[in-house]
Design an enzyme around this catalytic site. Sequence first.
Site, PDB file in Angstrom:
ATOM      1  CD  GLU A 155      -1.388 -20.927  19.303  1.00 33.24           C
ATOM      2  OE1 GLU A 155      -1.552 -20.327  20.059  1.00 33.24           O
ATOM      3  OE2 GLU A 155      -0.425 -21.890  18.061  1.00 33.24           O
ATOM      4  CB  CYS A 160      -9.153 -20.465  35.263  1.00 34.15           C
ATOM      5  SG  CYS A 160     -10.356 -19.059  36.366  1.00 34.15           S
ATOM      6  CB  CYS A 162     -11.558 -18.390  38.669  1.00 31.47           C
ATOM      7  SG  CYS A 162     -12.800 -19.175  37.932  1.00 31.47           S
ATOM      8  CD  GLU A 306      -1.352 -20.053  14.010  1.00 28.56           C
ATOM      9  OE1 GLU A 306      -0.504 -19.581  14.512  1.00 28.56           O
ATOM     10  OE2 GLU A 306      -2.923 -20.058  14.533  1.00 28.56           O
ATOM     11  CD1 TRP A 314       5.976 -15.268  19.371  1.00 26.44           C
ATOM     12  CD2 TRP A 314       6.918 -17.143  20.273  1.00 26.44           C
ATOM     13  NE1 TRP A 314       5.447 -17.002  18.512  1.00 26.44           N
ATOM     14  CE2 TRP A 314       5.953 -17.671  19.415  1.00 26.44           C
ATOM     15  CE3 TRP A 314       7.832 -17.979  20.941  1.00 26.44           C
ATOM     16  CZ2 TRP A 314       6.078 -19.127  18.675  1.00 26.44           C
ATOM     17  CZ3 TRP A 314       7.434 -19.180  20.951  1.00 26.44           C
ATOM     18  CH2 TRP A 314       7.212 -20.125  19.908  1.00 26.44           C
ATOM     19  CD  GLU A 354       0.692 -12.357  16.926  1.00 28.61           C
ATOM     20  OE1 GLU A 354      -0.234 -12.029  16.076  1.00 28.61           O
ATOM     21  OE2 GLU A 354       1.054 -13.343  17.542  1.00 28.61           O
ATOM     22  CE  LYS A 355       6.130  -2.357  17.333  1.00 30.83           C
ATOM     23  NZ  LYS A 355       4.981  -2.942  18.108  1.00 30.83           N
TER      24      LYS A 355
HETATM   25  C1  GLA Z   1       0.273 -18.594  17.614  1.00 29.00           C
HETATM   26  C2  GLA Z   1      -1.054 -18.110  17.170  1.00 29.00           C
HETATM   27  C3  GLA Z   1      -0.994 -16.909  16.351  1.00 29.00           C
HETATM   28  C4  GLA Z   1      -0.059 -16.234  15.659  1.00 29.00           C
HETATM   29  C5  GLA Z   1       1.443 -16.872  16.097  1.00 29.00           C
HETATM   30  C6  GLA Z   1       2.723 -16.207  16.309  1.00 29.00           C
HETATM   31  O1  GLA Z   1       0.294 -19.939  16.422  1.00 29.00           O
HETATM   32  O2  GLA Z   1      -2.328 -19.107  17.143  1.00 29.00           O
HETATM   33  O3  GLA Z   1      -2.630 -15.831  15.967  1.00 29.00           O
HETATM   34  O4  GLA Z   1      -0.108 -15.275  17.522  1.00 29.00           O
HETATM   35  O5  GLA Z   1       1.188 -17.494  17.310  1.00 29.00           O
HETATM   36  O6  GLA Z   1       3.983 -17.140  16.131  1.00 29.00           O
HETATM   37 ZN    ZN Z   2     -12.183 -20.522  36.538  1.00 29.27          ZN
END
Ligand code: GLA
Ligand code: ZN
Length: 673
Positions: A155, A160, A162, A306, A314, A354-355
Amino acid sequence: MSFYRPINPRAPFIWHGGDYNPEQWPPAVWDEDMRLMQQARFRVATVGVFSWVTLQPEEERYDFGWLDQVIEKLSAAGRWLCLATPTAAQPAWMSQRYPDVLRADEYGRRVHHGGRTNYCPNSPTYRHFAVQIATRLAQRYGQLPNLLIWHVSNEYATPCYCTTCAEKFRGWLRARYGSLEELNARWWTRFWSHTYTDWSQIEPPYANGERSIHGLTLDYRRFQSDSLLECFCLERDALRAITPDVPITTNLMGTYPHLNYRRWAREMDVVAWDCYPWPNADPADIAFSHDLNRGLRDGQPFLLMEQTPSTQNWQPVNALKRPGVLRLWSYLAVAHGADSVMYFQWRRSRGSCEKFHGAVVEHSGRSDTRVFREVSELGAELERLGDLTLGARTPARVAVLFDWENWWAIDAAVGPINPKEYVGFVRKHYRALWRQGVPIDIVFSDSELQRYAVVIAPMLYLLTPELAERLRHWVAEGGTLITTVFSGVVDPHDLVFAGGPPGPLREVLGLWVEETDALYPEQRNQIVWPDGRRYACGTLCDLVRLEGAEALATFGADFYAGRPALTRNPYGKGQAFYLATDAEARLLEEWYGALLAEHGIAPALRAPAGVEVVPRETGTRRLLFVLNHTAQPQTVPLPAEQSFHDHLAQRDVRERLDLAAYGVALLERSARA
Ligand code: GLA
Ligand code: ZN
């Protein structure tokens, strides 16, 4: 066609698996993981995503021992590998010893170490280490017979600001504009005395700096997207040099604002994306994101890299996926072009942020749980399908145009209404089409349009001259174009077209825009048809002057009552419509319904509301996914005289298809009735 190939011929089936982070767990757990993975039909394990410090604990010291063991166990258990490079989060030793790897925020402040995607994409140090670790991984594991694909980093995100980026940006601008005079002209810098008299004066658009020059803000977004893309390409090239036959991807994030994924997709062997809809999402919105990803490489199937098996953590409210929804949304992805069903993640972590994120194996560690059972059953079902759906294409004749640069320019624009909602506006038009039950492609400014009968380009504010010319030509040849308020306003430098909107679309639309009114959030106008039908509209209303187009409907109120709200212009063998406002969904649905009917574009099956029918075609088969998005059982009437086979229920169906709540069928018309 070359698309009718599995992503990797070694594994010609729908990949089922996902992120596996064994480094978070003691080796004692690994054997249990293997046993459970076999049980869950979790066939493809994505390993290494965040393993950088575990693989390279110090600058001069590598430790591949643990990964060797994990891979041996996975291989012995008959699992396939999606091997990731770990470069989405650099080790602390690197940030500490080489602070130039850390990115800077919008104020130009170097951030502290932590989180992820926390590096400067233009840091030579970061790039050096990233390519080095990717190379080592390829040298060590590249010849494994069960390696299916490289998953580069994770992802990519976060621009940035800088000093390294600033310096490189100036070089990028020199290459783009050649001279400072040219840059000043394109950026309209005489405004507020902003003329640059030396290259060194140009800075990134800091939050506390220069944000009034839109050529600058737009170019900086292009530059940052390209900078991160260079990071991907550097790793990709290092991997490809060693393993030329292993496909390479990275996981995208749908409508992520900062990266122009259309440009990225060109550099990837296959698109992969991470799908995290809000638990109460409209299925049309999820479908939109899948179609977008399928469109990135012009219809080539993508990887669902995913999704959560149960819950995200989140979002504001992280409701559980109801029983059946995981299966439904997995087939939703496959119906719209996915050749895989993969999860984040295998085993839920015990600590850190992420627990509370769902996983196949929850904190209980047990396999007799609802989630584990749903995953296993789905895994077994996908396994039974074999290669049935692989590489299939979507026979869409209508397309919706989406464009990142357009989005960026709309975002930057100050007025006529602030802020503006481009993505929401596009989704609204997509949703209205989706409700017609026909397949839809998402296209981009540079997409080939020949195969479409109807193209909808909502709020096409930034218009490239090339696209304007291709649209004109395509309409002249018979295409039906629909565009809307706030279209054809600026060129790729964010300069308003001389003569005003719709710029180079003036001739094909047969009109020009004299003024644009902005409405308060609660305020509405109406769109009135000659037969008296009335629909609400709002947000923006263009005061249009016709130059050949006819008004199909007019505004119902205010001082511009009676002026055109929806127009049609016959052009060559085609026609172009202009919707001069933001219309209520009901109008879009009825109008698009009528328009599709005129074009003879009909759904493959007539299904009740809430049931989606999606065709996917291979060279030899025409498949129909039927997805019940409602929590009630539904019945879909089937055409008389025809018999279908449901590949999921493994039975023949005639006359009617009964679907359970959230049920799915995968139909294929039987050869003989
Ligand atoms: C993203 C990330 C994962 C994880 C999930 C949680 O897709 O690639 O590593 O953090 O979000 O939803
Ligand atoms: Zn930079």
